[in-house]
Design an enzyme around this catalytic site. Sequence first.
Site, mmCIF file in Angstrom:
data_model
loop_
_atom_site.group_PDB
_atom_site.id
_atom_site.type_symbol
_atom_site.label_atom_id
_atom_site.label_comp_id
_atom_site.label_asym_id
_atom_site.label_seq_id
_atom_site.Cartn_x
_atom_site.Cartn_y
_atom_site.Cartn_z
ATOM 1 N N HIS A 1 -83.044 -80.411 17.081
ATOM 2 C CA HIS A 1 -81.781 -80.933 17.586
ATOM 3 C C HIS A 1 -81.378 -80.344 18.924
ATOM 4 C CE1 HIS A 1 -81.435 -81.509 13.093
ATOM 5 N NE2 HIS A 1 -81.367 -82.748 13.584
ATOM 6 N N CYS B 1 -77.749 -80.445 10.929
ATOM 7 C CA CYS B 1 -78.693 -79.479 11.468
ATOM 8 C C CYS B 1 -78.693 -78.210 10.638
ATOM 9 C CB CYS B 1 -78.334 -79.143 12.922
ATOM 10 S SG CYS B 1 -79.406 -77.874 13.619
ATOM 11 N N SER C 1 -76.926 -80.783 1.745
ATOM 12 C CA SER C 1 -76.142 -80.689 2.983
ATOM 13 C C SER C 1 -74.694 -81.120 2.827
ATOM 14 C CB SER C 1 -76.792 -81.550 4.060
ATOM 15 O OG SER C 1 -78.133 -81.177 4.217
#
Lengths: 639, 373
Positions: free
Chosen positions: A367, A380, A327
């Site tokens: 989320h 996310c 990420s």
Amino acid sequence: MIRPGKLITRNSLNITFNRRTMLIGGAQGLVGAILAGRMAYISIVENERYKMLSESNRVNLTLIPPRRGWIIDRHGKPLANNKADFRVDLIPQRVRDVDGTIDQLSSILKMTPDKVDDLRAAMKDARGLQPVPVAAGLSYEDFAALSVRLPDLPGVAPQRGFSRQYPTGAAVGHLLGYVGIANAEEYEENKNPLLITPGFKIGKDGLEKYFEPQLQGKPGARKVEVTARGKIVRELGVQEDVPGKPLKLTIDGGLQEFVARRMGRESGAAVVIDCQTGGILAFSSMPCFDPNSFSDGIGRLEYSMLSQDERVPLLNKATRGLYPPGSTLKPMAAVACLQHGVDPEETVNCPGGYRLGNRFYQCLGRHGPVNMVRAIEKSCNTYFYAQAHRLGYDKIAMVAREMGLGEDFNLAGLNQRYGTIPDSEWKMRKFKQEWTASDSLNAVIGQGYVIVNPLQLAVMVARLASGRKLYPHLIPNTRTAPTLPYPPEHLAIAQQGMAQVVSQGTAARSKLPLEGIAMAGKTGTAQVRGLGSGSRGGAGVPWKYRDHGLFVCFAPVEQPLYAAAVVIEHGLGGSRAAAPVAKDFMTYMFDPQKAMDSLLAMEAGWGGNIQQRMAAEFDLFRARAEGRLPEPPTEEAAD
Amino acid sequence: MLAFVPRPVAELPWQIIFITVAIAGFGVIVLYSAAGGSVSPWAGIHALRFVVFLAMALVIRLFSENFVKWGTFPAYALFAVLLLLVELAGAVKGGSQRWIELGFIRLQPSEFMKPLVVLAIARFYEMLPIGQARSWSAIWPPLVLIGVPWFLVMTQPDLGTSIAIMTGGVTVMFLAGVPLRLFIGAGLAGAAFVPFAFFFLLKEYQQNRVLIFLDPESDPLGTGYHISQSKIAIGSGGIGGKGYLQGSQSHLDYLPEGHTDFVFATMAEEWGLIGGLFVIAMFALLLRWSTAVSLNAPSRFGKLAGGGLTMVIFFYIAINMLMVMGLAPVVGIPLPFLSYGGSSMMTIMICIGLLMGIERTTRQGGGGGRVLA
């Protein structure tokens, strides 16, 4: 002469005698003339040549190895210097009785058995005048004891000189490299007699090797009169050496050491970059070998310990370790999205994943509706799956490359593996297959084909934070980096997301413990086992299958000064393993005392500082190698 | 002669005494330097030995020719047996042995054989009826007289001495009037024999010495080292030398055997070409004297023995100097009066003593026309 048949009388025999005596006398005279002529020829015509030979017999020119240039950090603090040293080498060609000499040396110098074995092995392969190091850093007493016995030990060359020293040891191993005795091939290349001078070393790796011409200096010389047996009769003159020039780096020595120590027992890499210049402040790959022991000629036992360690201390992970970035690429992806007209306030609903065709791509949480900043903060996946599906990864890949990912930097000869930023053209070339939407989804969360090294991650975050195309470097320069071709508002959104990661998001536990200084960052977790294997790399699996933890960050948020990337191999997760390390070294940059206090407390729990832990590990390894301790149970068996 | 000098003193052969004192004295000076400027260990003993052996020579001088003739064959036989004993002792102990340990002195029979072969062959030709001087019976006995010691010494193995023995003996045969064609024939046969001898008779180290003599640079640190360093010493001395006690080659031990076989190089380094020519000139005077002695001798024995002994002395000088200048292989033959070492000095002094005796006989007899000097 008398012919046969002629009457032989006493008189005729006397005449023969007289004639033949004259003949012999004449022949003897001729030999005398030849001798006189020969001697005159040698001593007059060839006089110059033999005079020269006689001088080269008598006068022995000993090179004094030049002191190597220091390597200093940005504040002038030495990262590599020289220490005065008593050392002893063996000159293979002059040694008469190898075994006897080694026996004597080992008893005089009280060498350990493994060192004696190393020396024996080294002498087996040694030839000619190439010195074989026996020991360095001798005490004056040992040096004196040895010097007294020299006449009985031909080929033993004790010397007072300087040897390379790295005050922070393993903390600078992969950055600076190390020095060592020139090998036979290096000597064959240019036959420089300096290369076979006992005590002289050249850079073998890293900066020591790349900047060899600058660091080497010019040798001095000592002219001595010697006997045929090599005994020095008297000194005829000395010319001092010219030390090599110092090499100044952008490195911050204190930070470099702190980062290395803060990595603790983990395996990983960290790179810190100055956000104003692109200069590298810290460059660490741990665990690391101690360049001091490499430079003294590392023992076989120590080397085999290093090469067997599953944490690969011999690999420079900062440039040669390749990891899926996970990420940590999301802020960069956000910039790419903004570039292609995505409205940052537009929200994507996250129901816990994203459906593409008949496959459901997992998010780490539910989320709900997230906008861009919040998607970064919460990491996310769903939001970025949606954007990547919409835009296609080719557009994101262009931004990734602009940020330095996939780039092979021109960095003082540092050997890099530059990884892959994939796109459709790359996939076609490599696999002869069309790019799929699924590929885009994997790539945008830093998995799939995407693979980068920690240096690239640090450059990426430095560019993102500064808005300029900073070029990483180790040697200070005055070049100003051009600005990135992206509007500052776009970068500000990515920065805002990163700030919230630390202030309230995935790395909330790693806020800087400082008044008024905040850090921005992005965590990443990279799977080691393929996604298809079905099992995640959590805490319950053996170390080598656990997920890598990554963290990229910059601080302070408002006016970025420092950018960094941290990778902790098999650290389970970015927020858990990597972010706390970054938090501590960022703290060090603003409040060294505070950071050092907390480090010392941690080191007490780890079993000492780097040097103490390495010594303990080596003792343990030696004990096992010598059969004094059983082999440890393998981790699989333990689980 | 001055009247107040007693006759026995006035009659001493002062010419040859001066020559030998000059060379040996120079030898003492050179050996003093070779020891790094010290009387011990070589220079002092060298001087002492010279005095002792000169006295011995002067005693030998007083032997009557008849006494020498009478003693020749028994002495030859005795030393031939001793040579054999040395050979057997060496075979028993293993390795080569060249001397007999007598407690106070090491007796090296091969050294005595050099003058004894000359005397024995001279004696033989003297006894041979004149009419048979060119017959077969004038040839084979001397060949046996030479061959026995030559073979024994050769197998010791001592190449240098065996060649010295042969050279002395063959010289006497030559002077005795053995037909020239035999020498030419033998010379050709010898030349043909050389390859055979080289490959089958010489030991490996002897073969190496010959090979390295042919190409000294092929082995600058092994056997060729001697020759190379010797030439460096001589060549670097130049015309005037480096100065007394200033020779770096000898003092720093680059020159091996600088006090024995290579003493000439030690000398030449410090005294240069001038020193070398002085030594060569002194040896020329010595040989001129001994050649004159043999020419002037009235008896056939005196003539032949004198010529043979001259050759024995010449052989030492020539081979040694050819060797140190790189013109002959390293064979381990010392330079008379300069090299440190007792046995070679004794041999030379026996030869000189015998020559002095021949000269004394000539003077007493007053016979024979004076050809030289």
